[in-house]
Scaffold this active site. Structure first.
Site, PDB file in Angstrom:
ATOM      1  N   ASP A   1       4.149  20.022   8.350  1.00 29.60           N
ATOM      2  CA  ASP A   1       4.987  21.214   8.250  1.00 29.60           C
ATOM      3  C   ASP A   1       6.248  20.981   7.418  1.00 29.60           C
ATOM      4  OD1 ASP A   1       5.580  19.483  10.474  1.00 29.60           O
ATOM      5  OD2 ASP A   1       7.067  20.936  11.148  1.00 29.60           O
TER       6      ASP A   1
ATOM      7  N   CYS B   1      -4.893  12.697  13.551  1.00 28.00           N
ATOM      8  CA  CYS B   1      -5.433  11.376  13.273  1.00 28.00           C
ATOM      9  C   CYS B   1      -5.251  10.543  14.516  1.00 28.00           C
ATOM     10  CB  CYS B   1      -4.762  10.735  12.069  1.00 28.00           C
ATOM     11  SG  CYS B   1      -3.146  10.108  12.421  1.00 28.00           S
TER      12      CYS B   1
ATOM     13  N   ARG C   1       0.617  14.239  13.781  1.00 32.47           N
ATOM     14  CA  ARG C   1       1.130  14.022  12.419  1.00 32.47           C
ATOM     15  C   ARG C   1       1.047  15.256  11.540  1.00 32.47           C
ATOM     16  NH1 ARG C   1      -0.713   8.191  10.220  1.00 32.47           N
ATOM     17  NH2 ARG C   1       1.161   8.300   8.982  1.00 32.47           N
ATOM     18  N   PRO C   2       1.828  16.282  11.861  1.00 29.46           N
ATOM     19  CA  PRO C   2       1.777  17.498  11.062  1.00 29.46           C
ATOM     20  C   PRO C   2       2.375  17.305   9.659  1.00 29.46           C
ATOM     21  CG  PRO C   2       3.533  17.621  12.695  1.00 29.46           C
ATOM     22  CD  PRO C   2       2.831  16.320  12.926  1.00 29.46           C
TER      23      PRO C   2
ATOM     24  N   ARG D   1      -8.504  -0.506   5.071  1.00 30.62           N
ATOM     25  CA  ARG D   1      -7.688   0.523   4.416  1.00 30.62           C
ATOM     26  C   ARG D   1      -6.386  -0.065   3.877  1.00 30.62           C
ATOM     27  NH1 ARG D   1      -5.926   4.721   8.197  1.00 30.62           N
ATOM     28  NH2 ARG D   1      -4.587   4.980   6.393  1.00 30.62           N
TER      29      ARG D   1
ATOM     30  N   ASP E   1       4.925   0.520  12.091  1.00 29.12           N
ATOM     31  CA  ASP E   1       3.736  -0.143  11.556  1.00 29.12           C
ATOM     32  C   ASP E   1       3.629  -1.611  11.982  1.00 29.12           C
ATOM     33  OD1 ASP E   1       2.952   2.185  10.364  1.00 29.12           O
ATOM     34  OD2 ASP E   1       3.457   1.593   8.316  1.00 29.12           O
TER      35      ASP E   1
ATOM     36  N   LEU F   1       8.079   7.038  17.089  1.00 27.32           N
ATOM     37  CA  LEU F   1       7.687   7.882  15.959  1.00 27.32           C
ATOM     38  C   LEU F   1       6.361   8.607  16.164  1.00 27.32           C
ATOM     39  CD1 LEU F   1       8.814   5.924  12.791  1.00 27.32           C
ATOM     40  CD2 LEU F   1       9.960   7.712  14.031  1.00 27.32           C
TER      41      LEU F   1
ATOM     42  N   LYS G   1       0.845  -1.206   0.000  1.00 27.01           N
ATOM     43  CA  LYS G   1       0.000   0.000   0.000  1.00 27.01           C
ATOM     44  C   LYS G   1       0.880   1.256   0.000  1.00 27.01           C
ATOM     45  CE  LYS G   1      -1.661   1.616   4.064  1.00 27.01           C
ATOM     46  NZ  LYS G   1      -1.261   3.016   4.237  1.00 27.01           N
ATOM     47  N   ASN G   2       1.890   1.274   0.856  1.00 30.07           N
ATOM     48  CA  ASN G   2       2.696   2.486   1.007  1.00 30.07           C
ATOM     49  C   ASN G   2       3.626   2.756  -0.171  1.00 30.07           C
ATOM     50  OD1 ASN G   2       1.430   2.948   3.376  1.00 30.07           O
ATOM     51  ND2 ASN G   2       3.205   2.566   4.707  1.00 30.07           N
TER      52      ASN G   2
HETATM   53  C1  UD1 Z   1       4.569   6.859   6.523  1.00 25.98           C
HETATM   54  C2  UD1 Z   1       3.743   5.626   6.298  1.00 25.98           C
HETATM   55  C3  UD1 Z   1       3.200   5.098   7.624  1.00 25.98           C
HETATM   56  C4  UD1 Z   1       4.336   4.895   8.625  1.00 25.98           C
HETATM   57  C5  UD1 Z   1       5.199   6.144   8.728  1.00 25.98           C
HETATM   58  C6  UD1 Z   1       6.451   5.923   9.549  1.00 25.98           C
HETATM   59  C7  UD1 Z   1       2.841   5.990   4.079  1.00 25.98           C
HETATM   60  C8  UD1 Z   1       1.659   6.293   3.238  1.00 25.98           C
HETATM   61  N1  UD1 Z   1       2.649   5.966   5.387  1.00 25.98           N
HETATM   62  O1  UD1 Z   1       3.706   7.853   7.072  1.00 25.98           O
HETATM   63  O2  UD1 Z   1       2.548   3.860   7.377  1.00 25.98           O
HETATM   64  O3  UD1 Z   1       3.814   4.598   9.891  1.00 25.98           O
HETATM   65  O4  UD1 Z   1       5.627   6.574   7.419  1.00 25.98           O
HETATM   66  O5  UD1 Z   1       7.209   4.903   9.027  1.00 25.98           O
HETATM   67  O6  UD1 Z   1       3.919   5.730   3.578  1.00 25.98           O
HETATM   68  N2  UD1 Z   1       6.452  14.620  10.870  1.00 25.98           N
HETATM   69  C9  UD1 Z   1       6.455  15.960  11.197  1.00 25.98           C
HETATM   70  N3  UD1 Z   1       6.180  16.862  10.210  1.00 25.98           N
HETATM   71  C10 UD1 Z   1       5.927  16.508   8.920  1.00 25.98           C
HETATM   72  C11 UD1 Z   1       5.939  15.133   8.601  1.00 25.98           C
HETATM   73  C12 UD1 Z   1       6.203  14.208   9.593  1.00 25.98           C
HETATM   74  O7  UD1 Z   1       6.683  16.334  12.353  1.00 25.98           O
HETATM   75  O8  UD1 Z   1       5.688  17.376   8.088  1.00 25.98           O
HETATM   76  C13 UD1 Z   1       6.729  13.621  11.926  1.00 25.98           C
HETATM   77  C14 UD1 Z   1       5.556  12.690  12.193  1.00 25.98           C
HETATM   78  O9  UD1 Z   1       4.630  13.258  13.101  1.00 25.98           O
HETATM   79  C15 UD1 Z   1       6.276  11.463  12.758  1.00 25.98           C
HETATM   80  C16 UD1 Z   1       7.576  11.419  11.954  1.00 25.98           C
HETATM   81  O10 UD1 Z   1       7.749  12.741  11.438  1.00 25.98           O
HETATM   82  O11 UD1 Z   1       6.576  11.659  14.108  1.00 25.98           O
HETATM   83  C17 UD1 Z   1       7.604  10.436  10.819  1.00 25.98           C
HETATM   84  O12 UD1 Z   1       6.418  10.554  10.059  1.00 25.98           O
HETATM   85  P1  UD1 Z   1       6.377  10.292   8.491  1.00 25.98           P
HETATM   86  O13 UD1 Z   1       7.535   9.458   8.067  1.00 25.98           O
HETATM   87  O14 UD1 Z   1       6.180  11.578   7.778  1.00 25.98           O
HETATM   88  O15 UD1 Z   1       5.048   9.438   8.350  1.00 25.98           O
HETATM   89  P2  UD1 Z   1       4.145   9.384   7.071  1.00 25.98           P
HETATM   90  O16 UD1 Z   1       4.975   9.657   5.875  1.00 25.98           O
HETATM   91  O17 UD1 Z   1       2.902  10.172   7.302  1.00 25.98           O
END
Ligand code: UD1
Length: 421
Positions: free
Chosen positions: A125, A117, A122-123, A400, A308, A330, A22-23
């Site tokens: 930014d 969520c 999960r921002p 999902r 995950d 995370l 999926k990812n």
């Molecule tokens: C992706 C995966 C999800 C997995 C996660 C971590 C997909 C579709 N989803 O989610 O299944 O659990 O990686 O391996 O691939 N963060 C910020 N700001 C941002 C973006 C992220 O602070 O703009 C933080 C998040 O809150 C979290 C960390 O960075 O603490 C890692 O998150 P991230 O790798 O971005 O997760 P996703 O890409 O949403």
């Protein structure tokens, strides 16, 4: 609404095929926005998140045709719409993956903010800052990210404060169409990110550092890419979940259509617990453990132990001898399965970001509620070893990301059925 009823199942056996990831499918689908020609995607998992994203792409103007349940052709040439609305984005945070491609191709886009969520704030930014660094003007208006780069995006050096999977993917896609060189420092290197890099590379984009935390991309200066047909890599999290199903029932099961080295963090941990493996280039057989020992896990980025898989290993800890501990690094709120497992008799204590699990208590079937995708599968796993039957409600979370979970488990001999509330 559907729910799953799971009966205690002493042993599993047999083999199943693992679906596409999926990812990986999600960024691949949004990357098709960068393509100048139609292309075929195969091994596409038939899960709700993929269907949600296809719907979003269709609203934007993409046309797709299902050739088989796992193979589509998609044509994004007629895409003109550039707004990803709240009603879709709220269903799936990964919709943020349209930000990079839409902005790079059209010079503007609006993407609803995903909001919080179940597993934490999960921002996004880091996605926004990266687009700004590449020359975009970004405003937040009425809950939307409104991004503009009328002259196109420019290559830049992006240093991610945190490793972000979809953030890295968004920048990779944006940088592929930008003018000049983009450097991503502290990039994610999950297999799904590597697959996206390889797809962009096959489409003619120069990318250096694939598989490392530093990527260098030379963009096409606005010219759409000649993307080739793609086969989605196997889902390492789905595979890990079935390994946990085998492990919690201490059974021998075989998974086909996998890439074993993507599973190393998971198989290493299972080995530490006491399990053995027979491995070929694309299959893996779990061998029962003479004794299942307690373990410690800290979730982290790839190649470390995946967040995950945290919930599924918590279910497994319930049958291991001794006290296991799981630290979630995370996501701040990814322990909602704990209270549901406690309803089944689990002995788990939470302290900050760490859960201590005392194994060996008898689990009893109960009505429990799925709270997020992976938490749901942990409840199903616990249901396999709980006395009597367990009803897992709100399984739309599960749908999902798991294709035909109950059918695959039935094929392994589990007593599980999908029913209507
Ligand atoms: C992706 C995966 C999800 C997995 C996660 C971590 C997909 C579709 N989803 O989610 O299944 O659990 O990686 O391996 O691939 N963060 C910020 N700001 C941002 C973006 C992220 O602070 O703009 C933080 C998040 O809150 C979290 C960390 O960075 O603490 C890692 O998150 P991230 O790798 O971005 O997760 P996703 O890409 O949403």
């Amino acid at each position: 609404m559907d729910f799953l009823k799971i009966y205690q199942t002493p042993k599993l056996s047999g083999h199943i095929d693992i679906s596409g990831a999926k990812n990986s499918a999600l960024p691949i689908l949004t990357a098709t926005l960068l393509s100048q020609t139609p292309l075929t995607i195969s091994n596409l998992p038939n899960v709700a998140d993929v269907n949600t994203l296809l719907k979003l792409l269709e609203i934007l103007g993409a046309e797709y045709q299902s050739l088989t349940p796992h193979r589509i052709t998609i044509n994004t040439q007629r895409v003109r719409e550039t707004k990803a609305t709240y009603d879709i984005v709220r269903k799936m945070r990964a919709s943020i993956l349209v930000l990079g491609p839409l902005l790079a191709r059209f010079g503007h886009c609006e993407v609803s903010l995903p909001g919080g969520c179940a597993i934490g704030a999960r921002p996004v930014d880091l996605h926004i800052k990266a687009m700004e660094k590449m020359g975009a003007k970004v405003d937040i208006q009425n809950g939307y990210i409104v991004a503009q780069a009328p002259q196109g995006l420019k290559g830049a050096t992006i240093v991610f404060d945190k490793i972000t999977v979809t953030g890295t993917e968004n920048v990779l896609m944006a940088a592929s169409l930008a003018k000049g060189k983009t450097k991503i420092i502290n990039a994610a290197k999950e297999p799904e990110v590597i697959q996206l890099c390889e797809i962009l590379q096959n489409a003619g984009v120069s990318i250096e550092g694939i598989g490392t935390h530093e990527l260098e991309i030379i963009g096409s200066d606005g010219e759409l890419l000649k993307m080739q047909d793609i086969a989605v890599i196997p889902d390492r999290i789905e595979a890990g979940t079935y390994l946990c199903a085998g492990a919690i029932t201490n059974s021998s099961i075989t998974l086909n259509k996998i890439i074993p080295h993507h599973l190393e963090a998971i198989t290493d941990k299972l080995q530490e617990i006491g399990f053995g493996f027979e491995i070929t280039h694309d299959s893996l057989t779990l061998l029962p453990a003479p004794k299942r020992k307690a373990f410690e896990i800290t979730t982290t980025e790839y190649p470390g132990f995946p967040t995950d898989m945290q919930a599924q290993f918590m279910a497994l800890a319930l049958v291991c001898e001794g006290i296991s501990s799981i630290e979630e690094k995370l996501f701040e709120n990814r322990f909602m399965h704990v209270s549901e497992l406690q309803r089944m008799g689990a002995n788990i204590t939470l302290k900050g970001h760490t859960a201590n699990i005392i194994g060996g208590e008898d689990l009893k079937g109960a009505d429990v509620m799925a709270t997020d995708l992976r938490a749901s599968s942990a409840l199903v796993l616990a249901g396999l070893v709980a006395q009597g039957s367990t009803q897992v409600h709100r399984i739309y979370h599960l749908d999902r990301g798991y294709e035909k979970l109950e059918i695959k488990l039935q094929n392994l001999g589990a007593k599980i059925e999908r029913l209507k509330e």
